[in-house]
Design a protein around this motif. Structure first.
Motif, mmCIF file in Angstrom:
data_model
loop_
_atom_site.group_PDB
_atom_site.id
_atom_site.type_symbol
_atom_site.label_atom_id
_atom_site.label_comp_id
_atom_site.label_asym_id
_atom_site.label_seq_id
_atom_site.Cartn_x
_atom_site.Cartn_y
_atom_site.Cartn_z
ATOM 1 N N THR A 94 32.969 32.299 34.401
ATOM 2 C CA THR A 94 33.931 31.180 34.926
ATOM 3 C C THR A 94 33.753 29.997 34.012
ATOM 4 O O THR A 94 32.924 29.478 33.405
ATOM 5 N N GLY A 101 35.541 30.628 40.980
ATOM 6 C CA GLY A 101 36.803 31.025 41.672
ATOM 7 C C GLY A 101 38.265 30.298 41.129
ATOM 8 O O GLY A 101 39.124 30.437 41.464
ATOM 9 N N THR A 103 40.525 29.184 38.728
ATOM 10 C CA THR A 103 41.313 29.864 37.332
ATOM 11 C C THR A 103 41.455 28.400 36.410
ATOM 12 O O THR A 103 42.091 27.472 36.997
ATOM 13 N N THR A 221 45.601 34.309 33.576
ATOM 14 C CA THR A 221 44.188 34.628 34.074
ATOM 15 C C THR A 221 43.974 35.872 34.649
ATOM 16 O O THR A 221 45.118 36.496 35.003
ATOM 17 N N SER A 223 41.913 38.005 37.409
ATOM 18 C CA SER A 223 40.928 37.846 38.480
ATOM 19 C C SER A 223 40.400 39.179 39.305
ATOM 20 O O SER A 223 41.252 40.051 38.811
ATOM 21 N N THR A 228 33.984 36.598 41.603
ATOM 22 C CA THR A 228 34.613 35.632 41.309
ATOM 23 C C THR A 228 34.897 35.138 40.142
ATOM 24 O O THR A 228 35.260 33.881 39.575
ATOM 25 N N SER A 230 36.509 35.155 36.104
ATOM 26 C CA SER A 230 38.044 34.542 35.857
ATOM 27 C C SER A 230 37.908 34.684 34.388
ATOM 28 O O SER A 230 37.177 34.047 33.783
#
Length: 353
Positions: A94, A101, A103, A221, A223, A228, A230
């Motif tokens: 991330t 979470g 993005t 992105t 996901s 979580t 990305s």
């Protein structure tokens, strides 16, 4: 005379008794028995005197806290100009400095940080450009043999449906062993200049919940419902179902790329993360398909050392349109799932909505 001496003796005795009685009050003789308690002599009178009142309590005073002199802080550093590239953490993938979470919009390939990697390889790396020729829609049926690392082999069957109208595609797979569905997956998306462009990959394993991997075109992105993490979407990433058909389309459209030792780099998204795969072309081998030998290219994807990911091998047969005629998955614990095609039905293309 005799009476005279008796009278004299009695008088003498009487005189002694009178003498002893007169001096008995002056001389105290010890007694063999303890004298009884004499109330007049044993009781001691005492007056109760109240204790003096305690002195007044002194008021409690808290000790004063002496604060040390504050240390001199260094002058704040001048802020550096923000870079267009978004760094990624190695563990979660991330963006650093942002909550999980969240993005972010992916930068163009020229703006990507050099050597940005996760524990499994580069976070996102643009693949070389290949000529692509998609395979016609078809249904493939497989014989399956599952061999646990410790245990007897089990047999089953599986089906893969590949459908495309050259604008969109859809893949549905269903594998079962001993009349039990062990794996069901689905991939769908569009067809772009780079080939297959997934939008959704769904996977359901036995005794596990279904997972979904989303390739967001607008947000650029990738996901996952199972994590979580990305990752940036550049447009040429694949999922674990579409990767075989993308490589087959490269072989069909650009067969000069296939020779022993050649490597095809493609970023592949699974159920929890995206990893840069290095697919090596091992060589050309003979595969028996429904009792008939076919020449097929053997391709290998081996995970990085120390990874718990599976090893994938698959064979593409140019003689029958580059369809996959065999797939073999080897888990980190040694379990092997071997699938050999026994029937190929080329069907009508997928109808657009």
């Amino acid at each position: 005379m005799r009476w005279h001496w008796v009278v004299m003796l009695l008088l003498s005795v009487l005189l002694h008794l009178i003498f002893i009685g007169s001096v008995s009050d002056l001389i105290a003789f010890p007694s063999k028995t303890a004298p009884r308690d004499n109330p007049a002599s044993s009781v001691v009178s005492a007056a109760l005197i109240a204790p003096p009142a305690p002195p007044p309590a002194m008021p409690q005073v808290k000790a004063a806290t002496i604060n040390p002199k504050p240390a001199k802080r260094p002058p704040p550093a001048e802020p550096k100009p923000a870079s267009n590239a978004t760094p990624f953490t190695e563990a979660a993938g991330t963006p650093t400095g942002e909550p999980e979470g969240v993005t972010t919009e992916a930068a163009s390939p020229s703006e990507q940080p050099e050597n940005a990697t996760t524990e499994n390889g580069p976070v996102s790396e643009s693949s070389p450009t290949y000529r692509i020729a998609l395979l016609p829609s078809a249904q493939l049926k497989f014989d399956i043999e599952k061999t646990p690392a410790n245990g007897a082999s089990m047999h089953g069957s599986g089906t893969i449906d590949w459908q495309t109208d050259q604008q969109r595609y859809e893949i549905n797979g269903d594998f079962g062993v001993l009349f039990i569905t062990a794996l069901r997956f689905k991939s769908r998306g569009t067809i772009e200049q780079t080939g297959i462009a997934p939008e959704l990959y769904a996977e359901k394993r036995m005794r596990r919940s279904e997972t979904n991997t989303h390739f967001h075109r607008e947000r650029h992105t990738i996901s996952f419902s199972a994590s979580t993490n990305s990752y940036p979407r550049l447009g040429d990433e694949q999922d674990r179902a579409s990767i075989i058909w993308q490589v087959a389309a490269i072989g069909r459209g650009d067969p000069a790329q296939f020779y022993p030792g050649a490597v095809i780099p493609i970023t592949v998204a699974g159920t929890r993360d995206a990893t840069a795969w290095q697919i090596t072309i091992v060589g050309n081998e003979q595969i028996d398909v429904d009792g008939k030998p076919l020449a097929a290219w053997r391709l290998l994807r081996a995970p990085r050392p120390g990874s718990y990911d599976q090893t994938l091998e698959f064979w593409l047969a140019p003689e029958i349109g580059w369809y996959p005629v065999r797939l073999r998955y080897t888990e980190a614990n040694g379990d092997v799932l071997d699938m050999v095609m026994r029937r190929l039905n080329v069907s009508a293309p997928l109808q657009s909505d």
